[in-house]
Design an enzyme around this catalytic site. Sequence first.
Site, PDB file in Angstrom:
ATOM      1  N   LYS A   1       0.848  -1.201   0.000  1.00  0.00           N
ATOM      2  CA  LYS A   1       0.000   0.000   0.000  1.00  0.00           C
ATOM      3  C   LYS A   1       0.883   1.251   0.000  1.00  0.00           C
ATOM      4  CE  LYS A   1      -1.762   1.749   3.971  1.00  0.00           C
ATOM      5  NZ  LYS A   1      -1.597   3.200   4.072  1.00  0.00           N
ATOM      6  N   ASN A   2       1.829   1.289   0.941  1.00  0.00           N
ATOM      7  CA  ASN A   2       2.621   2.512   1.099  1.00  0.00           C
ATOM      8  C   ASN A   2       3.473   2.818  -0.123  1.00  0.00           C
ATOM      9  OD1 ASN A   2       1.526   3.144   3.560  1.00  0.00           O
ATOM     10  ND2 ASN A   2       3.131   2.138   4.745  1.00  0.00           N
TER      11      ASN A   2
ATOM     12  N   ARG B   1      -3.691  10.161   4.241  1.00  0.00           N
ATOM     13  CA  ARG B   1      -2.530  11.018   4.423  1.00  0.00           C
ATOM     14  C   ARG B   1      -1.560  10.989   3.241  1.00  0.00           C
ATOM     15  NH1 ARG B   1       0.616  13.784   8.204  1.00  0.00           N
ATOM     16  NH2 ARG B   1       2.807  13.615   7.660  1.00  0.00           N
TER      17      ARG B   1
ATOM     18  N   ASP C   1      -4.715   8.339   9.644  1.00  0.00           N
ATOM     19  CA  ASP C   1      -4.935   7.511  10.830  1.00  0.00           C
ATOM     20  C   ASP C   1      -4.758   8.323  12.103  1.00  0.00           C
ATOM     21  OD1 ASP C   1      -5.207   5.321   9.256  1.00  0.00           O
ATOM     22  OD2 ASP C   1      -3.119   4.718   9.427  1.00  0.00           O
TER      23      ASP C   1
ATOM     24  N   ASP D   1       4.610   0.160  12.190  1.00  0.00           N
ATOM     25  CA  ASP D   1       3.392  -0.477  11.678  1.00  0.00           C
ATOM     26  C   ASP D   1       3.213  -1.912  12.185  1.00  0.00           C
ATOM     27  OD1 ASP D   1       2.596   1.738  10.330  1.00  0.00           O
ATOM     28  OD2 ASP D   1       3.105   1.027   8.331  1.00  0.00           O
TER      29      ASP D   1
HETATM   30  C1  UD1 Z   1       5.518   6.448   8.920  1.00  0.00           C
HETATM   31  C2  UD1 Z   1       6.578   5.397   9.105  1.00  0.00           C
HETATM   32  C3  UD1 Z   1       6.538   4.491   7.923  1.00  0.00           C
HETATM   33  C4  UD1 Z   1       5.123   3.905   7.836  1.00  0.00           C
HETATM   34  C5  UD1 Z   1       4.077   5.014   7.763  1.00  0.00           C
HETATM   35  C6  UD1 Z   1       2.649   4.488   7.802  1.00  0.00           C
HETATM   36  C7  UD1 Z   1       8.710   5.682  10.232  1.00  0.00           C
HETATM   37  C8  UD1 Z   1       9.946   6.488  10.353  1.00  0.00           C
HETATM   38  N1  UD1 Z   1       7.849   6.067   9.256  1.00  0.00           N
HETATM   39  O1  UD1 Z   1       5.792   7.177   7.725  1.00  0.00           O
HETATM   40  O2  UD1 Z   1       7.508   3.472   8.023  1.00  0.00           O
HETATM   41  O3  UD1 Z   1       5.004   3.076   6.738  1.00  0.00           O
HETATM   42  O4  UD1 Z   1       4.246   5.868   8.866  1.00  0.00           O
HETATM   43  O5  UD1 Z   1       2.252   4.145   9.075  1.00  0.00           O
HETATM   44  O6  UD1 Z   1       8.515   4.732  10.945  1.00  0.00           O
HETATM   45  N2  UD1 Z   1       7.420  14.179  11.508  1.00  0.00           N
HETATM   46  C9  UD1 Z   1       7.492  15.497  11.859  1.00  0.00           C
HETATM   47  N3  UD1 Z   1       7.517  16.432  10.861  1.00  0.00           N
HETATM   48  C10 UD1 Z   1       7.461  16.102   9.549  1.00  0.00           C
HETATM   49  C11 UD1 Z   1       7.381  14.734   9.193  1.00  0.00           C
HETATM   50  C12 UD1 Z   1       7.354  13.794  10.202  1.00  0.00           C
HETATM   51  O7  UD1 Z   1       7.537  15.852  13.029  1.00  0.00           O
HETATM   52  O8  UD1 Z   1       7.501  17.005   8.677  1.00  0.00           O
HETATM   53  C13 UD1 Z   1       7.390  13.159  12.565  1.00  0.00           C
HETATM   54  C14 UD1 Z   1       6.056  12.435  12.638  1.00  0.00           C
HETATM   55  O9  UD1 Z   1       5.112  13.121  13.425  1.00  0.00           O
HETATM   56  C15 UD1 Z   1       6.467  11.114  13.231  1.00  0.00           C
HETATM   57  C16 UD1 Z   1       7.847  10.879  12.612  1.00  0.00           C
HETATM   58  O10 UD1 Z   1       8.343  12.160  12.249  1.00  0.00           O
HETATM   59  O11 UD1 Z   1       6.602  11.197  14.629  1.00  0.00           O
HETATM   60  C17 UD1 Z   1       7.838   9.919  11.415  1.00  0.00           C
HETATM   61  O12 UD1 Z   1       7.139  10.506  10.391  1.00  0.00           O
HETATM   62  P1  UD1 Z   1       7.190  10.003   8.880  1.00  0.00           P
HETATM   63  O13 UD1 Z   1       8.253   8.993   8.679  1.00  0.00           O
HETATM   64  O14 UD1 Z   1       7.164  11.187   7.999  1.00  0.00           O
HETATM   65  O15 UD1 Z   1       5.800   9.336   8.787  1.00  0.00           O
HETATM   66  P2  UD1 Z   1       5.224   8.669   7.571  1.00  0.00           P
HETATM   67  O16 UD1 Z   1       5.781   9.146   6.294  1.00  0.00           O
HETATM   68  O17 UD1 Z   1       3.765   8.734   7.790  1.00  0.00           O
END
Ligand code: UD1
Length: 444
Positions: A36-37, A108, A132, A321
Site C-alpha cells: 500500500k505505502n 494522508r 490515521d 506499523d
Molecule cells: C511512517 C513510518 C513508515 C510507515 C508510515 C505508515 C517511520 C519512520 N515512518 O511514515 O515506516 O510506513 O508511517 O504508518 O517509521 N514528523 C514530523 N515532521 C514532519 C514529518 C514527520 O515531526 O515534517 C514526525 C512524525 O510526526 C512522526 C515521525 O516524524 O513522529 C515519522 O514521520 P514520517 O516517517 O514522515 O511518517 P510517515 O511518512 O507517515
Amino acid sequence: MTGLTRNAGSGDSIGDAFRVVGPARLVGKVAVRGAKNSALKLMAASLLAPGKNKLLNVPHIADVEIMAELLERLGCTVTHNTEDHTLTIDVPEIPAHKADYDLVRKMRASINVLGPLIARVGEADVALPGGDAIGSRGLDFHIAGLRALGAEVHSEHGYVIAKAPNGLAGTNISLEFPSVGATENLMTAAVLARGRTVIENAAREPDIADIGEYLIAMGAKIEGLGSSTITIEGVERLRPATHATLADRIVTGTWAFAAVMTQGDITIIGGRPEHLEIPLDKLVAAGAVITTTPDGFRVKMDRRPSAVDIATLPYPGFPTDLQPMAICMNAIAQGHAIVTENVFEGRFMFVNELKRLGATITVDGHHAAINGISELSGAPVLATDIRAGAGLVLAGLVSEGVTIVEDGYHVDRGYPDFAEDLRSLGADVTRIQPKLKKLLSALT
Ligand code: UD1
C-alpha cells in the site's frame, strides 16, 4: 477509471466488521501483493512524467481508489485493471495543482502530490491531511525542505500553499528525523530542480528505494537509495515509465506474527525476509523457526511464544506499523515484555481494546509493559487504525470464543482479502453485515 469499486479490497462481502472465532492455528500458504505505502506514493510520483505511466502489482484497496480520484481531479486518466493488478496513469502536460480536502482528509498519502506538483507546475495547493489517528504527524520537515529548494510555502484555510514560479534549485537538506513522507516529497521535488540536491538523514525504508527506482526509470538521476544520503542531479524532463510495486513488508510481517501467535506454520509467498530482518530476529527470539523458500519464506512455531522486548525505530529498526502485532504476541507470550513506541505517540490507543480481550498491559508514556497470559477471551472490540485493526484480528485468533472487530474498513485499507486469506489458512473468520453485526454485538 475502471475496475475500482467503493468496496475495493473488502474481499468477500460488503461488511463492516470481522467476526473471528478462536482459538485457531494457521497453517498453509499465503501470497503477498504490492505494498500500500509504495503503490500510493508511486501513483503520486507518476505526476512527474507526462504521458502513460504503468504500475504493476498494485493492491486492490480503497486507498488506491482515493489516490486515483485525486489524480483524476488533477487531470490524469487512471485505469485500474483489478484482474491483472495493473494501473495506468495518463498524465497531462500541465496538471491542475489543487488537492482538495474531501480527498486528502481520507488518506494522508495524498500529501505526496506536493513534491511532484511544485516540481512540474510550479505551484501546489494541498489540503492539510488527516489520516490515521496515530499521532500528530507533522509536515514541518516537508515544508522546510521545499523552502530550501526555493519554494515559497505557507498555510492558509487548511491548505499548504507552495509556489516556485521560477522553478526549484538544488541544495543540501539535512532532515531532523528520517521522515519517510518528507524524504519522498523532497526527492520527487528535487528530480526536476536545477542542479544537485543532497538529502542527509534520509529515510532508508525499502519504499523510498522503490519510488527512487521508478523515478530512475523515468530518467531521473539519483544515487544513494537505501542509504541515509540521497544525491539527486536535477533533469529538465522525465518520461513515462513502467514499474512493479514492491511486495508489502508490513503485510508480510503481519503473517509472520500470525504464524507465531497461533503456533502455526505459514509460507509467505512473495515475502522478502531481507526487508524484515529485525522483526524476524524478534520472532526467532520468541521461538519461531524461519526458513527461506524459493518464492518467499516459511514461519513455523510449535510452542507458546516467549516474551520479547521490542522498540520501534525508523528502518532498518522494528517498524511502527508492526508494533500492534508485537503487543498482541506478547499479550499471549510466556513472560513479561516492554514494547516501546518511538515513532508515533498515539499508537497505543488500541491497547484499551486489547485489554477488553483480557490482556494484561500497562501503558506509561511511550512504553507498554505486558504480562503474557496463555489465552485471551473473545469480545467485541474497535479497530482504531489499519495496523491496530489487523492486530486485533490476530488477537481474536488466540482468544477463546467470538471476537468482533468493528470498523473493519480500517483493516481493508491495508489488507486486501484478509478474511479470505485467514480462512484459507484454516481460521474461522467472516465479515459481518452492519445489521447483523449490531445484533451479534448485542448478544455478546
Ligand atoms: C511512517 C513510518 C513508515 C510507515 C508510515 C505508515 C517511520 C519512520 N515512518 O511514515 O515506516 O510506513 O508511517 O504508518 O517509521 N514528523 C514530523 N515532521 C514532519 C514529518 C514527520 O515531526 O515534517 C514526525 C512524525 O510526526 C512522526 C515521525 O516524524 O513522529 C515519522 O514521520 P514520517 O516517517 O514522515 O511518517 P510517515 O511518512 O507517515
